[in-house]
Design a protein around this motif. Sequence first.
Motif, PDB file in Angstrom:
ATOM      1  N   PHE A  13      67.498  95.671  57.199  1.00 52.48           N
ATOM      2  CA  PHE A  13      67.861  96.490  56.060  1.00 52.48           C
ATOM      3  C   PHE A  13      68.724  95.569  55.086  1.00 52.48           C
ATOM      4  CE2 PHE A  13      70.380 100.760  55.060  1.00 52.48           C
ATOM      5  CZ  PHE A  13      69.450 101.034  53.967  1.00 52.48           C
ATOM      6  N   SER A  14      68.389  95.663  53.853  1.00 53.23           N
ATOM      7  CA  SER A  14      69.008  94.704  52.878  1.00 53.23           C
ATOM      8  C   SER A  14      68.994  95.391  51.696  1.00 53.23           C
ATOM      9  CB  SER A  14      67.931  93.247  52.761  1.00 53.23           C
ATOM     10  OG  SER A  14      66.628  93.674  52.289  1.00 53.23           O
ATOM     11  N   MET A  15      70.146  94.789  50.721  1.00 51.01           N
ATOM     12  CA  MET A  15      70.297  95.738  49.751  1.00 51.01           C
ATOM     13  C   MET A  15      70.800  94.241  48.713  1.00 51.01           C
ATOM     14  SD  MET A  15      73.418  96.160  47.975  1.00 51.01           S
ATOM     15  CE  MET A  15      73.155  97.764  47.288  1.00 51.01           C
ATOM     16  N   LEU A  16      70.622  94.524  47.208  1.00 49.61           N
ATOM     17  CA  LEU A  16      70.892  93.458  46.253  1.00 49.61           C
ATOM     18  C   LEU A  16      71.525  94.241  45.193  1.00 49.61           C
ATOM     19  CD1 LEU A  16      70.260  90.342  45.635  1.00 49.61           C
ATOM     20  CD2 LEU A  16      68.769  91.552  43.715  1.00 49.61           C
ATOM     21  N   ILE A  17      72.706  93.640  44.884  1.00 52.00           N
ATOM     22  CA  ILE A  17      73.401  94.528  43.833  1.00 52.00           C
ATOM     23  C   ILE A  17      72.936  94.030  42.361  1.00 52.00           C
ATOM     24  CG2 ILE A  17      75.755  94.805  42.552  1.00 52.00           C
ATOM     25  CD1 ILE A  17      76.866  94.105  45.318  1.00 52.00           C
ATOM     26  N   GLY A  18      72.506  94.819  41.607  1.00 55.78           N
ATOM     27  CA  GLY A  18      71.863  94.545  40.299  1.00 55.78           C
ATOM     28  C   GLY A  18      72.819  93.904  39.401  1.00 55.78           C
ATOM     29  N   GLU A  19      72.282  93.230  38.196  1.00 54.46           N
ATOM     30  CA  GLU A  19      73.413  92.956  37.277  1.00 54.46           C
ATOM     31  C   GLU A  19      73.801  93.991  36.311  1.00 54.46           C
ATOM     32  OE1 GLU A  19      72.819  89.269  34.553  1.00 54.46           O
ATOM     33  OE2 GLU A  19      71.313  88.833  36.073  1.00 54.46           O
ATOM     34  N   ASN A  20      73.233  94.962  36.113  1.00 56.11           N
ATOM     35  CA  ASN A  20      73.424  96.069  35.262  1.00 56.11           C
ATOM     36  C   ASN A  20      73.259  97.400  36.054  1.00 56.11           C
ATOM     37  OD1 ASN A  20      74.046  94.501  32.848  1.00 56.11           O
ATOM     38  ND2 ASN A  20      71.923  93.909  33.060  1.00 56.11           N
ATOM     39  N   ASN A  21      73.657  98.325  35.278  1.00 54.69           N
ATOM     40  CA  ASN A  21      73.183  99.772  35.778  1.00 54.69           C
ATOM     41  C   ASN A  21      73.863 100.165  37.104  1.00 54.69           C
ATOM     42  OD1 ASN A  21      71.588 100.565  33.497  1.00 54.69           O
ATOM     43  ND2 ASN A  21      69.835  99.332  34.502  1.00 54.69           N
ATOM     44  N   ASN A  22      75.202  99.541  37.396  1.00 53.17           N
ATOM     45  CA  ASN A  22      75.929 100.028  38.785  1.00 53.17           C
ATOM     46  C   ASN A  22      77.213  99.732  38.161  1.00 53.17           C
ATOM     47  OD1 ASN A  22      76.788  97.440  40.143  1.00 53.17           O
ATOM     48  ND2 ASN A  22      74.880  97.015  39.299  1.00 53.17           N
ATOM     49  N   ARG A  23      77.981 100.730  38.958  1.00 48.22           N
ATOM     50  CA  ARG A  23      79.475 100.327  38.535  1.00 48.22           C
ATOM     51  C   ARG A  23      80.046  99.099  39.212  1.00 48.22           C
ATOM     52  NH1 ARG A  23      82.139 105.862  40.105  1.00 48.22           N
ATOM     53  NH2 ARG A  23      80.437 107.323  39.189  1.00 48.22           N
ATOM     54  N   SER A  24      79.626  98.555  40.389  1.00 47.94           N
ATOM     55  CA  SER A  24      80.207  97.584  40.781  1.00 47.94           C
ATOM     56  C   SER A  24      80.175  96.299  40.023  1.00 47.94           C
ATOM     57  CB  SER A  24      79.869  97.178  42.169  1.00 47.94           C
ATOM     58  OG  SER A  24      79.142  98.038  42.798  1.00 47.94           O
ATOM     59  N   SER A  25      79.061  95.940  39.408  1.00 50.35           N
ATOM     60  CA  SER A  25      78.586  94.904  38.840  1.00 50.35           C
ATOM     61  C   SER A  25      79.704  94.978  37.425  1.00 50.35           C
ATOM     62  CB  SER A  25      77.283  94.534  38.377  1.00 50.35           C
ATOM     63  OG  SER A  25      76.743  95.683  37.662  1.00 50.35           O
ATOM     64  N   ALA A  26      79.849  96.161  36.865  1.00 53.48           N
ATOM     65  CA  ALA A  26      80.588  96.363  35.699  1.00 53.48           C
ATOM     66  C   ALA A  26      81.839  95.980  36.013  1.00 53.48           C
ATOM     67  CB  ALA A  26      80.513  97.659  35.128  1.00 53.48           C
ATOM     68  N   MET A  27      82.586  96.585  37.112  1.00 53.27           N
ATOM     69  CA  MET A  27      83.765  96.309  37.437  1.00 53.27           C
ATOM     70  C   MET A  27      84.047  94.588  37.787  1.00 53.27           C
ATOM     71  SD  MET A  27      84.700  99.416  39.988  1.00 53.27           S
ATOM     72  CE  MET A  27      85.959  98.460  40.835  1.00 53.27           C
ATOM     73  N   ALA A  28      83.244  94.051  38.416  1.00 46.80           N
ATOM     74  CA  ALA A  28      83.150  92.876  38.910  1.00 46.80           C
ATOM     75  C   ALA A  28      83.235  91.753  37.731  1.00 46.80           C
ATOM     76  CB  ALA A  28      81.999  92.418  39.790  1.00 46.80           C
ATOM     77  N   THR A  29      82.502  92.160  36.599  1.00 47.74           N
ATOM     78  CA  THR A  29      82.201  90.930  35.594  1.00 47.74           C
ATOM     79  C   THR A  29      83.338  91.390  34.578  1.00 47.74           C
ATOM     80  OG1 THR A  29      80.694  92.458  34.533  1.00 47.74           O
ATOM     81  CG2 THR A  29      79.888  90.375  35.684  1.00 47.74           C
ATOM     82  N   ALA A  30      84.199  92.230  34.608  1.00 47.26           N
ATOM     83  CA  ALA A  30      85.172  92.938  33.603  1.00 47.26           C
ATOM     84  C   ALA A  30      86.242  91.487  33.955  1.00 47.26           C
ATOM     85  CB  ALA A  30      85.861  94.116  34.044  1.00 47.26           C
ATOM     86  N   ASP A  31      86.560  90.926  35.065  1.00 46.51           N
ATOM     87  CA  ASP A  31      87.627  90.314  35.094  1.00 46.51           C
ATOM     88  C   ASP A  31      86.893  88.926  36.083  1.00 46.51           C
ATOM     89  OD1 ASP A  31      89.636  88.510  35.821  1.00 46.51           O
ATOM     90  OD2 ASP A  31      91.001  90.020  36.682  1.00 46.51           O
ATOM     91  N   PRO A  32      86.607  87.839  35.428  1.00 47.86           N
ATOM     92  CA  PRO A  32      85.785  86.868  36.252  1.00 47.86           C
ATOM     93  C   PRO A  32      86.798  86.393  37.564  1.00 47.86           C
ATOM     94  CG  PRO A  32      85.671  86.371  33.694  1.00 47.86           C
ATOM     95  CD  PRO A  32      86.695  87.530  34.226  1.00 47.86           C
ATOM     96  N   ASN A  33      88.235  86.349  37.145  1.00 45.80           N
ATOM     97  CA  ASN A  33      89.080  86.010  38.500  1.00 45.80           C
ATOM     98  C   ASN A  33      88.893  86.671  39.552  1.00 45.80           C
ATOM     99  OD1 ASN A  33      90.030  83.787  36.957  1.00 45.80           O
ATOM    100  ND2 ASN A  33      91.692  84.980  35.756  1.00 45.80           N
ATOM    101  N   GLN A  34      88.445  88.194  39.117  1.00 45.08           N
ATOM    102  CA  GLN A  34      88.476  89.124  40.337  1.00 45.08           C
ATOM    103  C   GLN A  34      87.186  89.300  40.882  1.00 45.08           C
ATOM    104  OE1 GLN A  34      90.908  90.377  42.424  1.00 45.08           O
ATOM    105  NE2 GLN A  34      92.190  89.141  41.180  1.00 45.08           N
ATOM    106  N   GLU A  35      85.929  88.984  40.072  1.00 38.59           N
ATOM    107  CA  GLU A  35      84.478  89.018  40.388  1.00 38.59           C
ATOM    108  C   GLU A  35      84.362  89.047  41.815  1.00 38.59           C
ATOM    109  OE1 GLU A  35      82.110  86.945  37.806  1.00 38.59           O
ATOM    110  OE2 GLU A  35      80.215  88.161  38.748  1.00 38.59           O
ATOM    111  N   GLN A  36      84.596  87.712  42.402  1.00 39.40           N
ATOM    112  CA  GLN A  36      84.354  87.665  43.867  1.00 39.40           C
ATOM    113  C   GLN A  36      84.698  88.750  44.605  1.00 39.40           C
ATOM    114  OE1 GLN A  36      83.359  84.064  46.249  1.00 39.40           O
ATOM    115  NE2 GLN A  36      85.180  84.140  46.842  1.00 39.40           N
ATOM    116  N   ASN A  37      85.953  89.115  44.467  1.00 32.30           N
ATOM    117  CA  ASN A  37      86.791  89.771  45.340  1.00 32.30           C
ATOM    118  C   ASN A  37      86.244  91.409  45.202  1.00 32.30           C
ATOM    119  OD1 ASN A  37      88.545  87.949  46.089  1.00 32.30           O
ATOM    120  ND2 ASN A  37      90.038  88.646  44.624  1.00 32.30           N
TER     121      ASN A  37
END
Length: 388
Positions: free
Chosen positions: A337-361
């Motif tokens: 069972f696998s999943m891939l987080i898209g670059e857009n159209n989801n909340r996590s990527s928007a939150m992640a890319t908002a602050d590059p220092n926090q992106e990985q966390n």
Amino acid sequence: MADNISESGFDLNQVDRLLTTTRAVRKRLDFERWVSDELLFECIDLAEQAPTGGNDASRRWMVVRDQDIKNKLGELYAEVGTLFVDARGRLDGTGHEKEKVVSSSAYLVENFAQAPALVMCAVWGIHDNSGKPGLFDSAIPSAWSFNLALRSRGLGTAYATMLNEKRDEVAELLGIPEGITTLVCFPVAYTKGHDFSPVPRRSASEITYFDQWGFTRQKPSEDGTARIVDGQGIVVEIDTDARPRKVWEVASDITTPIEFSDELKAVRWITEGETTTGSIFEGTNSIAGRNDWTTQCTVTAWKERQTFEWRTTDIEEPGSIWRFDIAEQGAGSRLRFSMLIGENNNRSSAMATADPNQEQNVINARRQVHKANMQRTIEGIKSKVDSP
Ligand SMILES: Cc1cc2nc3c(=O)[nH]c(=O)nc-3n(C[C@H](O)[C@H](O)[C@H](O)COP(=O)(O)O)c2cc1C
């Protein structure tokens, strides 16, 4: 082909050809052509450059040339290998995915003793299941180097291990003392032709996990950290006793994850009729008991008993891609069972890319939540399909 010289001076065209085309050779072994001792010494010398635990010189090699002894080894090999001969009878002409390898293995079972040399790789020591790297493990790297050395010189073999089930008889036949483990017995011969090809294997990006078990990335990262643009994913897997048909029934039912995920609240089909690629369903998520979002999911792969994939939101720019893969594994199945987080159209990527220092966390925290839900889902599926 243009030169492709690496920093260390190797011609990568040649090196890569050797590494990708050293196949298990059985039907194309040329039993009529003699193989010299000199060549075997040369290949064993090369193989002995392999790593060895504690830098201990504990490997031993045996070359069997005597036809009577080869015949006896062949009989022992055939006692274990009858299962391949039987299976060939069942699979020949069926187009089954294992038809070729079974036919090839059965051929070797019937012709093992015809090889001009049977070469065994052995090591001082008995596997003690201690979990520590033992002398035993030192034999495997050199056995593979031996394969590569043979291939580079026009010879071939198969990594034949079935005689391990006859260790006592083999030891008696060859006068091998106690305390020695034999690991593999190579039927060595020149190959008929040299045009062997790479075969499809799973790509590194599917089976390589970064920092946490199951955390995948689709593309190499520039600085080693997890970035949304590189396609961050999760994989969980489980083996079941049930056959793929039964696993498929449960895994392809879109309502199954509701029972096991603490985020998914409801699902319903939007399109009617039989499910195919392009069918659409809707999923509703809830956090702490309240509806959080509803998203449309499009089926992007649907192969009965094998694959069910869907994309959320937009097919071209999916918020996420989810996928079940089922494969035969022994008498049962392996469910992935696998999943891939898209670059857009989801909340996590928007939150992640908002602050590059926090992106990985941010990505990894979200992945831990998904992973737990996905793990519960596959365990739930297993309990359903494996229960009597
Ligand atoms: C641990 C191990 C055990 C194997 N045992 C046998 C064996 O007993 N007989 C045989 O014909 N091939 C044996 N093989 C070879 C595999 O069947 C072979 O690698 C597989 O079919 C894939 O083919 P390829 O190596 O050409 O890609 C063994 C391979 C490995 C790695």
